[in-house]
Design a protein around this motif. Structure first.
Motif, PDB file in Angstrom:
ATOM      1  N   VAL A   1       0.834  -1.205   0.000  1.00  0.00           N
ATOM      2  CA  VAL A   1       0.000   0.000   0.000  1.00  0.00           C
ATOM      3  C   VAL A   1       0.866   1.251   0.000  1.00  0.00           C
ATOM      4  O   VAL A   1       0.648   2.191  -0.779  1.00  0.00           O
ATOM      5  CB  VAL A   1      -0.953  -0.005   1.211  1.00  0.00           C
ATOM      6  N   LEU A   2       1.869   1.298   0.868  1.00  0.00           N
ATOM      7  CA  LEU A   2       2.706   2.498   0.980  1.00  0.00           C
ATOM      8  C   LEU A   2       3.558   2.719  -0.262  1.00  0.00           C
ATOM      9  O   LEU A   2       3.751   3.858  -0.698  1.00  0.00           O
ATOM     10  CB  LEU A   2       3.587   2.398   2.232  1.00  0.00           C
TER      11      LEU A   2
ATOM     12  N   GLY B   1       2.720   1.975  -3.153  1.00  0.00           N
ATOM     13  CA  GLY B   1       1.827   2.330  -4.260  1.00  0.00           C
ATOM     14  C   GLY B   1       1.320   3.756  -4.210  1.00  0.00           C
ATOM     15  O   GLY B   1       0.545   4.163  -5.091  1.00  0.00           O
ATOM     16  N   ILE B   2       1.742   4.548  -3.203  1.00  0.00           N
ATOM     17  CA  ILE B   2       1.263   5.929  -3.096  1.00  0.00           C
ATOM     18  C   ILE B   2       1.652   6.770  -4.317  1.00  0.00           C
ATOM     19  O   ILE B   2       0.811   7.511  -4.853  1.00  0.00           O
ATOM     20  CB  ILE B   2       1.760   6.563  -1.778  1.00  0.00           C
TER      21      ILE B   2
ATOM     22  N   PRO C   1      -3.806  -0.444  -5.340  1.00  0.00           N
ATOM     23  CA  PRO C   1      -3.558   1.013  -5.394  1.00  0.00           C
ATOM     24  C   PRO C   1      -4.835   1.826  -5.570  1.00  0.00           C
ATOM     25  O   PRO C   1      -4.955   2.918  -5.015  1.00  0.00           O
ATOM     26  CB  PRO C   1      -2.624   1.173  -6.600  1.00  0.00           C
TER      27      PRO C   1
ATOM     28  N   THR D   1      -4.678   2.134  -1.445  1.00  0.00           N
ATOM     29  CA  THR D   1      -3.672   3.198  -1.383  1.00  0.00           C
ATOM     30  C   THR D   1      -4.310   4.576  -1.484  1.00  0.00           C
ATOM     31  O   THR D   1      -3.876   5.516  -0.809  1.00  0.00           O
ATOM     32  CB  THR D   1      -2.642   3.007  -2.507  1.00  0.00           C
TER      33      THR D   1
END
Length: 279
Positions: A32-33, A35-36, A153, A157
């Motif tokens: 998740v991080l 994919g920011i 994402p 995200t």
């Protein structure tokens, strides 16, 4: 023996299940991080929509002002409690006029960041889990994957990024709510005096305390959004499973809020003290 064997097997496998769960959480959070940047580049419209949705809410929640009003109300009453306790404690020592400095200290450092984190968990976090969980059980996430759109994402995200952005106005209103409660209670209820309040409150309210408390809340909102997106994205078992995921995510995020608040406060205030009381 046949009754005990399954129980012993469950006990033996418990550490392995715990390690599997930790690994699943860690891998999900890392994806998740990382994919920011992609979410900011590919899905800016979705992030803007989520910012409006998380800040003002939808349906009946939007009629009362959404998360802003809820968070500000919680910190308002927390600030009132801090002011009342500070006045009563200082008055018992004969220094009731110094109660504004206690209100400034506890509201900025303790009650506002901690209560804001708790409020975010039960508002933004729970809503995020229920939304993603409903999309999972209705196979909407699978449909997004079929359309060759990476769902993580696009759904998880973007919500984490929106939470990190929307926390700024939310925290401003939360802080103002706590300070407003300090002023109203001490000046109009305990008759401290507006001039006395302004002198001692702003004398011991260091600007860096506001910055540090914002850093605490930012760390907490990242944890809250990561935990709730994980449980919502991986929900299963129909509507009952979504409800179970919401309950588990709230419990986990509340624990994470307490731990993050403690660790950030220790890291900040152990090396940088802004409170100096001298005669």
């Amino acid at each position: 023996m046949s009754v005990l064997s399954p129980k012993l097997e469950a006990v033996r496998r418990a550490p392995l299940r715990t390690l599997d769960a930790i690994g699943a959480h860690g891998l999900f959070y890392a994806r998740v991080l990382t994919g920011i940047p992609r979410a900011l580049r590919r899905h800016p419209g979705e992030i803007v929509k989520l910012i409006a949705e998380l800040g003002t809410g939808t349906g009946a929640l939007a009629l009362v002002g959404g998360s802003i009003v809820i968070v500000a109300s919680i910190t308002f009453f927390a600030g009132a409690v801090a002011a009342a306790q500070g006045f009563e404690s200082s008055s018992s020592l004969g220094v009731g006029s110094l109660s504004p400095l206690l209100a400034a200290f506890f509201t900025a450092r303790l009650s506002t960041p901690l209560l804001a984190g708790v409020a975010l968990s039960v508002t933004l976090g729970a809503a995020t889990t229920s939304q993603l969980g409903a999309m999972r059980i209705s196979e909407e996430i699978d449909a997004i994957e079929v359309m060759a759109i990476p769902s993580l994402p696009y759904l998880a995200t973007t919500r984490v990024a929106a939470g990190m952005i929307v926390i700024t106005p939310l925290y401003i209103f939360a802080t103002l709510g706590g300070f407003l409660a300090d002023y109203l209670l001490l000046v109009f209820f305990y008759d401290v005096g507006a001039g006395n309040f302004s002198h001692y409150f702003f004398l011991y309210l260091h600007p860096m305390d506001i910055v540090f408390s914002y850093i605490q809340v930012l760390g907490m909102v990242i944890v809250v959004m990561l935990v709730h997106t994980f449980y919502g994205y991986n929900a299963k078992g129909g509507p009952a499973g979504v409800g179970e995921a919401v309950g588990r995510s709230v419990r986990a995020s509340l624990s994470g809020v307490m731990v993050v608040n403690l660790l950030i406060a220790m890291a900040i205030y152990s090396n940088f003290n802004t409170f100096h009381l001298g005669g």
